[in-house]
Write a protein that holds these residues in place. Sequence first.
Motif, PDB file in Angstrom:
ATOM      1  N   ALA A 112       0.710  -1.035   0.144  1.00  0.00           N
ATOM      2  CA  ALA A 112      -0.038   0.051  -0.061  1.00  0.00           C
ATOM      3  C   ALA A 112       0.809   1.377  -0.133  1.00  0.00           C
ATOM      4  O   ALA A 112       0.403   2.336  -0.753  1.00  0.00           O
ATOM      5  N   VAL A 113       1.917   1.317   0.708  1.00  0.00           N
ATOM      6  CA  VAL A 113       2.889   2.634   0.857  1.00  0.00           C
ATOM      7  C   VAL A 113       3.541   2.801  -0.486  1.00  0.00           C
ATOM      8  O   VAL A 113       3.507   3.715  -1.110  1.00  0.00           O
ATOM      9  N   VAL A 114       3.970   1.565  -1.262  1.00  0.00           N
ATOM     10  CA  VAL A 114       4.733   1.935  -2.606  1.00  0.00           C
ATOM     11  C   VAL A 114       3.482   2.445  -3.615  1.00  0.00           C
ATOM     12  O   VAL A 114       3.642   3.380  -4.239  1.00  0.00           O
ATOM     13  N   ILE A 115       2.319   1.723  -3.515  1.00  0.00           N
ATOM     14  CA  ILE A 115       1.307   2.081  -4.352  1.00  0.00           C
ATOM     15  C   ILE A 115       0.752   3.444  -4.087  1.00  0.00           C
ATOM     16  O   ILE A 115      -0.158   4.113  -4.955  1.00  0.00           O
ATOM     17  N   ALA A 116       1.083   4.200  -3.048  1.00  0.00           N
ATOM     18  CA  ALA A 116       0.544   5.541  -2.698  1.00  0.00           C
ATOM     19  C   ALA A 116       1.317   6.575  -3.769  1.00  0.00           C
ATOM     20  O   ALA A 116       0.712   7.402  -3.852  1.00  0.00           O
ATOM     21  N   LEU A 117       2.172   5.996  -4.612  1.00  0.00           N
ATOM     22  CA  LEU A 117       2.664   6.814  -5.545  1.00  0.00           C
ATOM     23  C   LEU A 117       1.779   7.010  -6.734  1.00  0.00           C
ATOM     24  O   LEU A 117       1.855   8.036  -7.569  1.00  0.00           O
ATOM     25  N   LEU A 118       0.573   6.269  -6.616  1.00  0.00           N
ATOM     26  CA  LEU A 118      -0.148   6.210  -7.970  1.00  0.00           C
ATOM     27  C   LEU A 118      -0.775   7.655  -8.313  1.00  0.00           C
ATOM     28  O   LEU A 118      -0.921   8.052  -9.497  1.00  0.00           O
ATOM     29  N   PRO A 119      -1.262   8.565  -7.427  1.00  0.00           N
ATOM     30  CA  PRO A 119      -1.818   9.974  -7.695  1.00  0.00           C
ATOM     31  C   PRO A 119      -0.783  10.609  -8.529  1.00  0.00           C
ATOM     32  O   PRO A 119      -1.181  11.383  -9.246  1.00  0.00           O
ATOM     33  N   ALA A 120       0.245  10.752  -7.952  1.00  0.00           N
ATOM     34  CA  ALA A 120       1.263  11.508  -8.582  1.00  0.00           C
ATOM     35  C   ALA A 120       1.573  11.092  -9.796  1.00  0.00           C
ATOM     36  O   ALA A 120       1.702  11.882 -11.089  1.00  0.00           O
ATOM     37  N   LEU A 169       8.082  -4.673  -8.885  1.00  0.00           N
ATOM     38  CA  LEU A 169       7.077  -5.133  -9.755  1.00  0.00           C
ATOM     39  C   LEU A 169       5.827  -3.973  -9.008  1.00  0.00           C
ATOM     40  O   LEU A 169       4.761  -3.561  -9.924  1.00  0.00           O
ATOM     41  N   LEU A 170       5.906  -3.786  -7.959  1.00  0.00           N
ATOM     42  CA  LEU A 170       4.881  -2.818  -7.332  1.00  0.00           C
ATOM     43  C   LEU A 170       5.055  -1.189  -8.153  1.00  0.00           C
ATOM     44  O   LEU A 170       3.809  -0.672  -8.383  1.00  0.00           O
ATOM     45  N   LEU A 171       6.293  -1.054  -8.480  1.00  0.00           N
ATOM     46  CA  LEU A 171       6.456   0.207  -9.130  1.00  0.00           C
ATOM     47  C   LEU A 171       6.005   0.293 -10.502  1.00  0.00           C
ATOM     48  O   LEU A 171       5.530   0.953 -10.982  1.00  0.00           O
ATOM     49  N   ALA A 172       6.158  -1.084 -11.263  1.00  0.00           N
ATOM     50  CA  ALA A 172       5.566  -1.368 -12.437  1.00  0.00           C
ATOM     51  C   ALA A 172       4.305  -1.239 -12.616  1.00  0.00           C
ATOM     52  O   ALA A 172       3.637  -0.517 -13.266  1.00  0.00           O
ATOM     53  N   ALA A 173       3.615  -1.588 -11.632  1.00  0.00           N
ATOM     54  CA  ALA A 173       2.208  -1.712 -11.334  1.00  0.00           C
ATOM     55  C   ALA A 173       1.721  -0.203 -11.537  1.00  0.00           C
ATOM     56  O   ALA A 173       0.702  -0.082 -12.000  1.00  0.00           O
ATOM     57  N   VAL A 174       2.193   0.449 -10.669  1.00  0.00           N
ATOM     58  CA  VAL A 174       1.972   2.048 -10.431  1.00  0.00           C
ATOM     59  C   VAL A 174       1.977   2.675 -11.832  1.00  0.00           C
ATOM     60  O   VAL A 174       0.939   3.400 -12.155  1.00  0.00           O
ATOM     61  N   LEU A 175       2.972   2.473 -12.611  1.00  0.00           N
ATOM     62  CA  LEU A 175       3.116   2.999 -14.001  1.00  0.00           C
ATOM     63  C   LEU A 175       2.178   2.409 -14.978  1.00  0.00           C
ATOM     64  O   LEU A 175       1.324   3.414 -15.720  1.00  0.00           O
ATOM     65  N   ALA A 176       1.620   1.203 -14.873  1.00  0.00           N
ATOM     66  CA  ALA A 176       0.676   0.844 -15.736  1.00  0.00           C
ATOM     67  C   ALA A 176      -0.648   1.386 -15.239  1.00  0.00           C
ATOM     68  O   ALA A 176      -1.489   1.629 -16.312  1.00  0.00           O
ATOM     69  N   ALA A 177      -1.061   1.157 -13.847  1.00  0.00           N
ATOM     70  CA  ALA A 177      -2.412   1.822 -13.570  1.00  0.00           C
ATOM     71  C   ALA A 177      -2.259   3.487 -13.944  1.00  0.00           C
ATOM     72  O   ALA A 177      -3.420   3.722 -14.159  1.00  0.00           O
ATOM     73  N   ALA A 178      -1.294   4.235 -13.719  1.00  0.00           N
ATOM     74  CA  ALA A 178      -1.356   5.630 -13.991  1.00  0.00           C
ATOM     75  C   ALA A 178      -1.787   5.664 -15.263  1.00  0.00           C
ATOM     76  O   ALA A 178      -2.432   6.763 -15.955  1.00  0.00           O
ATOM     77  N   VAL A 179      -1.337   4.976 -16.362  1.00  0.00           N
ATOM     78  CA  VAL A 179      -1.533   5.076 -17.777  1.00  0.00           C
ATOM     79  C   VAL A 179      -2.954   4.688 -18.044  1.00  0.00           C
ATOM     80  O   VAL A 179      -3.900   5.512 -18.702  1.00  0.00           O
ATOM     81  N   GLY A 180      -3.614   3.732 -17.599  1.00  0.00           N
ATOM     82  CA  GLY A 180      -4.864   3.148 -17.370  1.00  0.00           C
ATOM     83  C   GLY A 180      -5.913   4.160 -16.892  1.00  0.00           C
ATOM     84  O   GLY A 180      -6.914   4.376 -17.597  1.00  0.00           O
TER      85      GLY A 180
END
Length: 310
Positions: A112-120, A169-180
């Motif tokens: 959850a902490v790593v995924i917190a990058l998602l809004p930015a 993997l979590l950082l890559a997931a954040v990038l993928a979700a940001a695009v989506g």
Amino acid sequence: MSHHSSATTLSRPVISPKTSTGIWWGLLGVVAFSFTVPFTRVAVEGLSPLFIGAGRAVVAALLAALALAVSRQRFPRGRQWFRLAAVAGGIVAGFPLLTTFALTSTSASHGAVVIALLPAATATVAVIRGRERPRLLFWVLTAVGVIAALAFAVVQSGGFGSLHWADLLLLAAVLAAAVGYAEGGLLARELGAWQTISWALVVASPVMILLTALSVGSGPPSATPLQWLGFAYLGVVSMFLGFFAWYRGLAIGPMAQVSQIQLVQPVMSIAWAALLLGESLNWTTLVGGLAVILCAGAAVRVRLNPPSAS
């Protein structure tokens, strides 16, 4: 076909802007998504990560196809299909698969902490997608947020040499979700909120069905009722119903403003991980989560408040 049939700038918006309404819809979506990481952590205890990541998309795609057929939605046109493929790659395939594999070896609160990058990250993709020129401070704050997330991952892993592959993997997931998220928010203004995620699920379904079949081929899935319940939540709510609210909020917008609401998602996820899974909250998790959330929030606010012309 007219020359403007696929021109997105000439498409008639399905949803008209109304900020307060968009924020409430966005909050409802965030609450639904906040259970995703804890329930994924529950499901991976008994089911393979490939089955969870792909199978949840298959469940959601069946619901999406039924909803589209019953309501007789018009088919996307022209470039919308390619944009739907980008959405599908980001949030139907990329984020679920990457986070599921990551959570096989790390805690829900850590994820959850790593995924917190998602809004930015979403705001950054929106800047690039819209060819904006934000202030230098936006990029500085975004970079600091990434550094904070990486520092948290390094400390939790025991040093640079011990940085776990799950964090990558979590950082890559954040990038993928940001695009989506960014592309899906724009498409929702043309196709409708729930229609966008539904079409994205349908577009991704052939690949997801194949991956699910491959995961079952090594042996039929077997899990406890609680683990199946977690999987069901991921397929029905995280992959389908949650996006009804989230994309509607992004479509009503403004997108960058609504995306700020997602800053509370990691806080909720960490709380659910403690309450439902009994995960302990140490000072590293609390400080790391706070640092990432503050940086992400500041970056989004800087983008929302450009300097006034003198």
